[in-house]
Scaffold this active site. Structure first.
Site, mmCIF file in Angstrom:
data_model
loop_
_atom_site.group_PDB
_atom_site.id
_atom_site.type_symbol
_atom_site.label_atom_id
_atom_site.label_comp_id
_atom_site.label_asym_id
_atom_site.label_seq_id
_atom_site.Cartn_x
_atom_site.Cartn_y
_atom_site.Cartn_z
ATOM 1 N N LEU A 43 65.618 -27.120 -21.401
ATOM 2 C CA LEU A 43 65.398 -25.944 -20.543
ATOM 3 C C LEU A 43 64.118 -25.214 -20.938
ATOM 4 C CD1 LEU A 43 69.021 -24.490 -20.078
ATOM 5 C CD2 LEU A 43 67.767 -26.076 -18.605
ATOM 6 N N ALA A 91 59.604 -34.724 -19.696
ATOM 7 C CA ALA A 91 58.174 -34.818 -19.994
ATOM 8 C C ALA A 91 57.486 -33.513 -19.641
ATOM 9 C CB ALA A 91 57.531 -35.949 -19.189
ATOM 10 N N THR A 133 53.936 -42.331 -14.250
ATOM 11 C CA THR A 133 53.149 -41.771 -13.150
ATOM 12 C C THR A 133 52.006 -42.707 -12.786
ATOM 13 O OG1 THR A 133 51.512 -40.041 -12.712
ATOM 14 C CG2 THR A 133 51.962 -40.472 -14.998
ATOM 15 N N ASP A 134 51.542 -42.593 -11.558
ATOM 16 C CA ASP A 134 50.368 -43.395 -11.164
ATOM 17 C C ASP A 134 49.099 -42.909 -11.869
ATOM 18 O OD1 ASP A 134 50.076 -40.991 -9.783
ATOM 19 O OD2 ASP A 134 49.889 -41.900 -7.801
ATOM 20 N N GLU A 135 49.165 -41.716 -12.467
ATOM 21 C CA GLU A 135 47.955 -41.150 -13.082
ATOM 22 C C GLU A 135 47.483 -41.941 -14.293
ATOM 23 O OE1 GLU A 135 47.769 -36.875 -13.359
ATOM 24 O OE2 GLU A 135 49.206 -36.650 -11.747
ATOM 25 N N TYR A 158 47.376 -35.228 -20.242
ATOM 26 C CA TYR A 158 48.704 -35.542 -19.689
ATOM 27 C C TYR A 158 48.838 -37.039 -19.411
ATOM 28 C CZ TYR A 158 51.980 -36.568 -15.961
ATOM 29 O OH TYR A 158 52.942 -37.182 -15.194
ATOM 30 N N SER A 159 47.891 -37.589 -18.614
ATOM 31 C CA SER A 159 48.059 -39.000 -18.239
ATOM 32 C C SER A 159 47.907 -39.902 -19.460
ATOM 33 C CB SER A 159 47.117 -39.388 -17.108
ATOM 34 O OG SER A 159 45.793 -39.040 -17.388
ATOM 35 N N LYS A 162 51.253 -40.020 -21.106
ATOM 36 C CA LYS A 162 52.185 -40.884 -20.365
ATOM 37 C C LYS A 162 51.809 -42.348 -20.593
ATOM 38 C CE LYS A 162 55.207 -39.868 -18.046
ATOM 39 N NZ LYS A 162 56.637 -39.594 -18.402
ATOM 40 N N ASN A 187 52.473 -38.647 -6.509
ATOM 41 C CA ASN A 187 52.800 -37.212 -6.588
ATOM 42 C C ASN A 187 54.090 -36.907 -5.843
ATOM 43 O OD1 ASN A 187 49.886 -37.285 -7.227
ATOM 44 N ND2 ASN A 187 50.059 -35.060 -7.145
ATOM 45 N N PRO A 290 38.430 -29.957 -14.843
ATOM 46 C CA PRO A 290 37.666 -30.935 -15.641
ATOM 47 C C PRO A 290 38.340 -32.310 -15.575
ATOM 48 C CG PRO A 290 38.195 -28.956 -16.931
ATOM 49 C CD PRO A 290 38.954 -28.844 -15.646
ATOM 50 N N HIS A 292 38.768 -34.196 -13.104
ATOM 51 C CA HIS A 292 39.635 -34.243 -11.919
ATOM 52 C C HIS A 292 39.599 -35.624 -11.257
ATOM 53 C CE1 HIS A 292 40.911 -31.724 -8.143
ATOM 54 N NE2 HIS A 292 41.782 -32.658 -8.459
HETATM 55 P P1 TYD Z 1 48.943 -31.139 -8.998
HETATM 56 O O1 TYD Z 1 50.067 -30.678 -8.145
HETATM 57 O O2 TYD Z 1 48.620 -30.360 -10.239
HETATM 58 O O3 TYD Z 1 49.232 -32.662 -9.331
HETATM 59 P P2 TYD Z 1 48.267 -33.786 -10.042
HETATM 60 O O4 TYD Z 1 47.137 -33.113 -10.704
HETATM 61 O O5 TYD Z 1 49.207 -34.405 -10.994
HETATM 62 O O6 TYD Z 1 47.839 -34.703 -8.925
HETATM 63 O O7 TYD Z 1 47.620 -31.184 -8.130
HETATM 64 C C1 TYD Z 1 47.531 -31.943 -6.946
HETATM 65 C C2 TYD Z 1 46.113 -31.871 -6.467
HETATM 66 O O8 TYD Z 1 45.838 -30.530 -6.040
HETATM 67 C C3 TYD Z 1 45.068 -32.171 -7.548
HETATM 68 O O9 TYD Z 1 43.974 -32.871 -6.939
HETATM 69 C C4 TYD Z 1 44.615 -30.806 -8.029
HETATM 70 C C5 TYD Z 1 44.754 -29.966 -6.779
HETATM 71 N N1 TYD Z 1 45.096 -28.548 -6.972
HETATM 72 C C6 TYD Z 1 44.334 -27.547 -6.320
HETATM 73 O O10 TYD Z 1 43.347 -27.826 -5.613
HETATM 74 N N2 TYD Z 1 44.720 -26.245 -6.492
HETATM 75 C C7 TYD Z 1 45.791 -25.905 -7.272
HETATM 76 O O11 TYD Z 1 46.080 -24.694 -7.401
HETATM 77 C C8 TYD Z 1 46.559 -26.921 -7.923
HETATM 78 C C9 TYD Z 1 47.747 -26.591 -8.775
HETATM 79 C C10 TYD Z 1 46.170 -28.239 -7.720
#
Ligand code: TYD
Length: 350
Positions: A43, A91, A133-135, A158-159, A162, A187, A290, A292
């Protein structure tokens, strides 16, 4: 069959989280399941036991508060419940948090998985399914898809955590001949998701009349999987999958963050009668995350051919259900979350 899906005693780690709780609700809806689901969950911030209020009195469900890193607790649980399988959801999952504070990701995702694998090594009749995850495959350009054979190239702490845990699962399966399976999902979205992830953050920000924060240009592309479809995929893997196999689980839609946000705004406006243009005027562009990843996409042919699973929810159905759910369950407020993100990029958030 990897576990007895009618009478099995299954330990679900992280069962109070978004995906774990969807899995528990999915299994307990099955009237032919007469086994036990034991939810082991610490939790932490993203988990909420209310996610399971609908099943808490089900005689097939037990809750144990605790850490997957606690060896003795795992032994106690096994002594009491005689486990047949572990479905490992627990996780840390949020990329932005991992950029800020990687350590907990190493501890929970890598060491936690290691402890569970050691436990399974001591009790090799237990099947271990690892949710990944696919990441872990990194980032795609405009073209191409991730298959189960794609090389690992994680880009965030994170990735990477994983990916490391996936390698541990594979190595324990090979070295000690354990019964393991692993799945990489795209996702997830749906009800009960903590509003630090894109979709719930945007829905709640629409509800709370806040800005809608887009990182960078908003052109990054994600593949979206409705969480109940994911739960079904995992169940089908337990039912029809093969030991040591890996399965990629993809959703029904691939689109850019900005296109997704416009879809959310349009559904939200339609459902609530709010002004679509006013909502869109709240889109705010933030500095890019960063490292991304540009695009994720999944080739789901293996799970479709070998297991017979395909995602059922279109984005339209999934988003409508999700928005409707948040409208009547606004208990998880974004609070100052948008502010937190802004501070994070200014280097001030803790
Ligand atoms: P997220 O839900 O954090 O999942 P992941 O990074 O694991 O894919 O983000 C999904 C996409 O949205 C990712 O490209 C980052 C973008 N994003 C934004 O543009 N604004 C936000 O506030 C957040 C949380 C994510």
């Amino acid at each position: 069959m990897l576990v007895d899906i009618e009478k099995g005693h299954l330990l679900v780690t992280g069962g109070a989280g978004f995906m774990g709780s969807a899995f528990i609700r999915f299994v307990l809806q099955k009237t032919n399941f007469s086994g036990l689901l034991i939810n082991l969950d610490l939790l932490t911030y993203a988990e909420n036991i209310e996610n399971l209020s609908s099943v808490q009195n089900d005689p097939r469900y037990r809750f144990v508060k605790g850490n997957i890193n606690e060896k003795e607790l795992l032994e106690q649980i096994h002594k009491e419940f005689h486990l047949d399988g572990i479905i490992h959801f627990a996780a840390e999952t949020h990329v932005d948090r991992s950029i800020k504070n990687p350590e907990i990701f190493i501890h929970t995702n890598i060491l936690g998985t290691y402890q569970l694998l050691e436990f399974v090594r001591a009790h090799p009749s237990i099947h271990f399914h690892h949710i990944s995850t696919d990441e872990v495959y990194g980032s795609l350009k405009e073209e191409g898809v991730f298959t189960e054979k794609s090389p690992y190239a994680p880009n965030s702490p994170y990735s990477a955590s994983k990916a490391a845990s996936d390698h541990l699962v594979r190595s324990f399966g090979e070295t000690y001949d354990l019964s393991t399976t692993l799945s990489h999902a795209s996702n997830n979205y749906g009800p009960y998701q903590f509003p630090e992830k894109f979709i719930p953050l945007m829905i709640l920000s629409c509800m709370e009349e806040k800005s809608l924060p887009i990182y960078g240009t908003g052109k990054n592309i994600r593949n979206w999987l409705y969480v109940e479809d994911h739960a079904e995929a995992i169940w089908n893997i337990l039912e029809r999958g093969k030991k040591k196999e890996v399965y990629n689980i993809g959703g029904t839609s691939e689109l850019s963050n900005l296109d997704l946000l416009h879809s959310i705004i349009s559904f939200y406006a339609k459902i609530t009668g709010k002004n679509q243009e006013e909502l869109a005027s709240r889109i705010t562009y933030l500095p890019d995350r960063p490292g991304h990843d540009f695009r994720y996409a999944i080739d789901g042919s293996k799970i479709s051919h070998e297991i017979g699973w395909k995602a059922k929810h279109s984005l339209l159905e999934g988003l409508s259900k999700t928005i409707e759910w948040y409208l009547i369950h606004p208990y998880k407020k974004t609070g100052d979350y948008v502010k937190w993100i802004e501070l994070q990029y200014a280097g001030e958030a803790t």
